[in-house]
Design an enzyme around this catalytic site. Sequence first.
Site, mmCIF file in Angstrom:
data_model
loop_
_atom_site.group_PDB
_atom_site.id
_atom_site.type_symbol
_atom_site.label_atom_id
_atom_site.label_comp_id
_atom_site.label_asym_id
_atom_site.label_seq_id
_atom_site.Cartn_x
_atom_site.Cartn_y
_atom_site.Cartn_z
ATOM 1 N N ASP A 10 27.805 -3.646 2.819
ATOM 2 C CA ASP A 10 29.291 -3.021 2.880
ATOM 3 C C ASP A 10 29.107 -1.659 2.195
ATOM 4 O OD1 ASP A 10 32.053 -3.162 2.145
ATOM 5 O OD2 ASP A 10 31.525 -3.404 0.091
ATOM 6 N N ASP A 12 32.015 0.529 0.498
ATOM 7 C CA ASP A 12 32.980 0.743 -0.746
ATOM 8 C C ASP A 12 32.561 -0.148 -1.707
ATOM 9 O OD1 ASP A 12 34.437 2.999 0.359
ATOM 10 O OD2 ASP A 12 35.218 1.685 1.528
ATOM 11 N N LYS A 55 45.648 1.997 5.565
ATOM 12 C CA LYS A 55 46.867 1.659 6.063
ATOM 13 C C LYS A 55 47.434 0.470 5.696
ATOM 14 C CE LYS A 55 45.502 2.597 10.513
ATOM 15 N NZ LYS A 55 43.692 2.872 10.342
ATOM 16 N N THR A 124 35.180 -1.800 6.075
ATOM 17 C CA THR A 124 36.669 -1.755 6.578
ATOM 18 C C THR A 124 37.022 -0.359 6.533
ATOM 19 O OG1 THR A 124 37.562 -2.314 4.577
ATOM 20 C CG2 THR A 124 37.478 -4.050 5.856
HETATM 21 C C1 XBP Z 1 36.972 -1.049 1.518
HETATM 22 C C2 XBP Z 1 38.328 -0.952 1.554
HETATM 23 C C3 XBP Z 1 38.838 0.286 2.423
HETATM 24 C C4 XBP Z 1 39.018 1.683 1.442
HETATM 25 C C5 XBP Z 1 39.577 2.403 2.067
HETATM 26 O O1 XBP Z 1 36.682 -2.549 1.521
HETATM 27 O O2 XBP Z 1 38.998 -1.872 1.342
HETATM 28 O O3 XBP Z 1 40.098 -0.038 2.618
HETATM 29 O O4 XBP Z 1 39.189 1.296 0.122
HETATM 30 O O5 XBP Z 1 39.238 2.989 3.196
HETATM 31 P P1 XBP Z 1 35.395 -3.054 2.031
HETATM 32 P P2 XBP Z 1 40.283 3.392 4.502
HETATM 33 O O6 XBP Z 1 34.349 -2.496 0.650
HETATM 34 O O7 XBP Z 1 35.489 -4.323 1.594
HETATM 35 O O8 XBP Z 1 34.823 -2.811 3.364
HETATM 36 O O9 XBP Z 1 41.504 4.168 3.746
HETATM 37 O O10 XBP Z 1 39.335 4.543 5.288
HETATM 38 O O11 XBP Z 1 40.799 2.050 5.312
HETATM 39 MG MG MG Z 2 33.206 -3.525 -0.762
#
Ligand code: XBP
Ligand code: MG
Length: 255
Positions: A10, A12, A55, A124
Amino acid sequence: MAELSALIFDVDGTLADTERDGHRVAFNRAFADAGLDWEWSVPLYGELLAVTGGKERIRFYLDRFNQQFQRPEDLEGFIAELHSSKTAHYTRMLAEGLIPMRSGVRRLLREAVDAGIRLAIATTTTPANVSALLEHSLAADAKHWFEVIAAGDIVPAKKPAPDIYTWAMQQMALKPEHCVALEDSENGVIAAREAGIHSILVTINDYTADHDFNGAGLVLDQLGEPDAPFQVIRGEVGDKRYVDLDLIRAFHAGS
Ligand code: XBP
Ligand code: MG
């Protein structure tokens, strides 16, 4: 016993702590640029993180926390524009080197590359965000360390749906039993698990410390380094003090 072939990361919260001082700030800057008086505080953003995808998160905010906002006729287009401005702010912040990788990430990735373990990303977040993070916070060529970068709208259903993991494994022609997933959140663990992956290693962060990680075999506060050991929240690590391939292999074999 299935051989360990790949690590799927993953982004973020796992590769880097991007949410509080990265994504959240970029959203607020995009709102200000658009003349909106919306301000996502640190605690509010914690609640908004229940929904993955930027979004989708803006829409969730309007539905749940800002019902009085006069919605434009083309709400989807409005959100898409706000979000693309947010992406521009976020990638600029990354280019300024504002978001470092988490402890142990660079070392483990290098070890995996050197050992011929295949690497992938399942996230994501928007693809441009991943490229910028890898380039500016890891290494100029880091994008090439990963065989597959599965990100953003490549699949319509975002985590906790398993689709992004399933897509990544399909691209690599890999079965889930040959993979270890590294995550930081409950939604991420559900996604990996539903995609059939049994070996899930979690490194928590401030926003996810209270999540339900029953689906993960190993839960740590960080991957750690030789001089900065991890703390074990759940699972077996033997005499290990930081995550290396040895530990990942033992974890995979036991799960
Ligand atoms: C990551 C997210 C993403 C970021 C924002 O989740 O939820 O939506 O916060 O990214 P994970 P975007 O770590 O579970 O993949 O604004 O580019 O969508
Ligand atoms: Mg994450």
